[in-house]
Design a protein around this motif. Structure first.
Motif, PDB file in Angstrom:
ATOM      1  N   TRP A 108       0.855  -1.199   0.000  1.00 62.43           N
ATOM      2  CA  TRP A 108       0.000   0.000   0.000  1.00 62.43           C
ATOM      3  C   TRP A 108       0.888   1.246   0.000  1.00 62.43           C
ATOM      4  CZ3 TRP A 108      -3.701  -1.323   4.730  1.00 62.43           C
ATOM      5  CH2 TRP A 108      -4.504  -2.417   4.381  1.00 62.43           C
ATOM      6  N   ASP A 109       0.402   2.291  -0.642  1.00 66.76           N
ATOM      7  CA  ASP A 109       1.099   3.568  -0.551  1.00 66.76           C
ATOM      8  C   ASP A 109       1.076   4.009   0.913  1.00 66.76           C
ATOM      9  OD1 ASP A 109       2.060   6.177  -2.089  1.00 66.76           O
ATOM     10  OD2 ASP A 109       0.694   6.771  -0.466  1.00 66.76           O
ATOM     11  N   VAL A 110       2.216   4.481   1.399  1.00 65.19           N
ATOM     12  CA  VAL A 110       2.338   4.774   2.829  1.00 65.19           C
ATOM     13  C   VAL A 110       1.431   5.933   3.265  1.00 65.19           C
ATOM     14  CG1 VAL A 110       4.315   6.351   2.683  1.00 65.19           C
ATOM     15  CG2 VAL A 110       4.061   4.883   4.693  1.00 65.19           C
ATOM     16  N   ASP A 111       1.160   6.890   2.377  1.00 62.40           N
ATOM     17  CA  ASP A 111       0.333   8.044   2.752  1.00 62.40           C
ATOM     18  C   ASP A 111      -1.145   7.806   2.470  1.00 62.40           C
ATOM     19  OD1 ASP A 111       2.517   9.590   3.615  1.00 62.40           O
ATOM     20  OD2 ASP A 111       3.015  10.034   1.524  1.00 62.40           O
ATOM     21  N   THR A 112      -1.460   7.383   1.234  1.00 63.52           N
ATOM     22  CA  THR A 112      -2.871   7.264   0.840  1.00 63.52           C
ATOM     23  C   THR A 112      -3.438   5.870   1.120  1.00 63.52           C
ATOM     24  OG1 THR A 112      -2.306   6.482  -1.364  1.00 63.52           O
ATOM     25  CG2 THR A 112      -2.440   8.883  -1.066  1.00 63.52           C
ATOM     26  N   ARG A 113      -2.572   4.894   1.369  1.00 61.63           N
ATOM     27  CA  ARG A 113      -2.952   3.485   1.533  1.00 61.63           C
ATOM     28  C   ARG A 113      -3.585   2.909   0.262  1.00 61.63           C
ATOM     29  NH1 ARG A 113      -3.556   0.997   7.350  1.00 61.63           N
ATOM     30  NH2 ARG A 113      -1.621   1.844   8.127  1.00 61.63           N
ATOM     31  N   GLU A 114      -3.318   3.546  -0.882  1.00 54.39           N
ATOM     32  CA  GLU A 114      -3.775   3.006  -2.158  1.00 54.39           C
ATOM     33  C   GLU A 114      -3.137   1.643  -2.378  1.00 54.39           C
ATOM     34  OE1 GLU A 114      -3.704   4.017  -6.955  1.00 54.39           O
ATOM     35  OE2 GLU A 114      -2.368   5.084  -5.597  1.00 54.39           O
ATOM     36  N   LYS A 115      -3.930   0.698  -2.916  1.00 59.06           N
ATOM     37  CA  LYS A 115      -3.427  -0.670  -3.153  1.00 59.06           C
ATOM     38  C   LYS A 115      -2.600  -0.708  -4.429  1.00 59.06           C
ATOM     39  CE  LYS A 115      -6.974  -3.157  -0.631  1.00 59.06           C
ATOM     40  NZ  LYS A 115      -8.120  -2.492  -0.106  1.00 59.06           N
ATOM     41  N   LEU A 116      -1.397  -1.306  -4.330  1.00 59.31           N
ATOM     42  CA  LEU A 116      -0.474  -1.332  -5.477  1.00 59.31           C
ATOM     43  C   LEU A 116      -0.103  -2.772  -5.846  1.00 59.31           C
ATOM     44  CD1 LEU A 116       1.831   1.565  -4.186  1.00 59.31           C
ATOM     45  CD2 LEU A 116       0.125   1.724  -6.003  1.00 59.31           C
ATOM     46  N   ASP A 117      -1.017  -3.710  -5.617  1.00 59.69           N
ATOM     47  CA  ASP A 117      -0.710  -5.137  -5.771  1.00 59.69           C
ATOM     48  C   ASP A 117      -1.873  -5.868  -6.429  1.00 59.69           C
ATOM     49  OD1 ASP A 117      -2.712  -5.935  -3.699  1.00 59.69           O
ATOM     50  OD2 ASP A 117      -1.466  -4.596  -2.519  1.00 59.69           O
ATOM     51  N   LYS A 118      -1.866  -7.204  -6.353  1.00 62.49           N
ATOM     52  CA  LYS A 118      -2.876  -8.002  -7.072  1.00 62.49           C
ATOM     53  C   LYS A 118      -4.290  -7.797  -6.548  1.00 62.49           C
ATOM     54  CE  LYS A 118      -3.141 -12.691  -7.626  1.00 62.49           C
ATOM     55  NZ  LYS A 118      -2.644 -14.016  -8.015  1.00 62.49           N
TER      56      LYS A 118
END
Ligand code: ADP
Length: 237
Positions: A201-211
């Motif tokens: 996850w992006d450390v600031d937004t917690r956007e998912k960057l994986d499967k």
């Protein structure tokens, strides 16, 4: 090293014998699957990204003293690895709650887990990779007592190295899955380490960057994998 017969075609990778009995060639395909193969799609560039990403991570782990099967990249989507006798086990560490842990235990996503959890799963698609414990592993002789100890030790060593690596690149290592195998009396880390088998996850937004982007139909799957690779400085040339 010459590529010989296909040894095994998995859901995302194919494994080939070589003219050297101690080495295999792994081909990272664009196939992307989830829910034990129920959802499958071809994602352009994903094989290349996971191949180069895995090589980068394995090299980082080797530098930190963790033994892996990785030998070298052979092409955009192929790598030369040591041929392991794989243990039919997946080792999972979780630093933050997500995925099946939340469904199983009824906890919300995003809780910091301190200490991190450790779980074993049996590699068996037909049974949906059931969770197992040390006793199952011993009773059915899927690994020795010493290998159980070693798998746990190595999996947590990987956590120390990779949590920092991702944090420094602005990402949280939420959880990940590792597979190990035997090679000349030693246990080595095998298979892959890519956004297909971990959560980032992006450390600031917690956007998912994986499967999870694929599992949850969020779109931008390959773009996210590319973003992760770029943040880490993986050479995609
Ligand atoms: P799955 O079998 O889960 O569909 P993949 O598509 O990733 O998985 O296929 C790759 C297969 O190759 C896996 O079964 C994995 O355990 C196996 N494998 C990975 N690395 C090695 C290695 N170094 N030696 C032998 N087998 C390996």
């Amino acid at each position: 090293m010459k590529k010989k017969a296909e040894l095994y075609a998995g859901k995302a990778k194919s494994v080939y014998l070589t003219d050297d009995e101690d080495h295999l060639i792994i081909h990272f395909r664009n196939d992307t699957s989830a829910f034990d193969g129920e959802k499958v799609e071809q994602l352009e560039r994903k094989g290349m990204l996971n191949n180069k990403f895995t090589a980068f991570i394995m090299q980082q782990l080797e530098t930190a003293g963790i033994k892996t099967h990785h030998v070298k990249l052979l092409s955009d989507d192929e790598a030369l690895v040591r041929k392991l006798e794989m243990l039919p086990i997946e080792c999972v560490v979780r630093n933050i709650s997500a995925g099946s842990l939340c469904r199983r235990l009824g906890v919300t996503e995003g809780l910091d887990l301190e200490p991190p959890t450790f779980e074993f799963f049996l590699k068996n698609d037909a049974l949906h990779d059931p969770m197992i414990n040390d006793y199952h592993i011993r009773s059915f002789d899927w690994a020795t007592e010493a290998e159980i100890v070693e798998m746990k030790k190595m999996t947590f060593e990987v956590n120390t190295v990779l949590k920092k690596l991702f944090k420094d690149a602005g990402m949280l290592l939420v959880d990940y899955k590792l597979e190990f195998g035997r090679f000349q009396g030693q246990l080595l880390l095998g298979d892959e380490f890519s956004p297909d088998g971990c959560r980032l996850w992006d450390v600031d937004t917690r956007e998912k960057l994986d499967k999870d982007r694929f599992r949850q139909g969020l779109g931008g799957v390959v773009e996210a994998y590319e973003e992760v690779a770029q943040r880490l400085g993986v050479n995609l040339e």
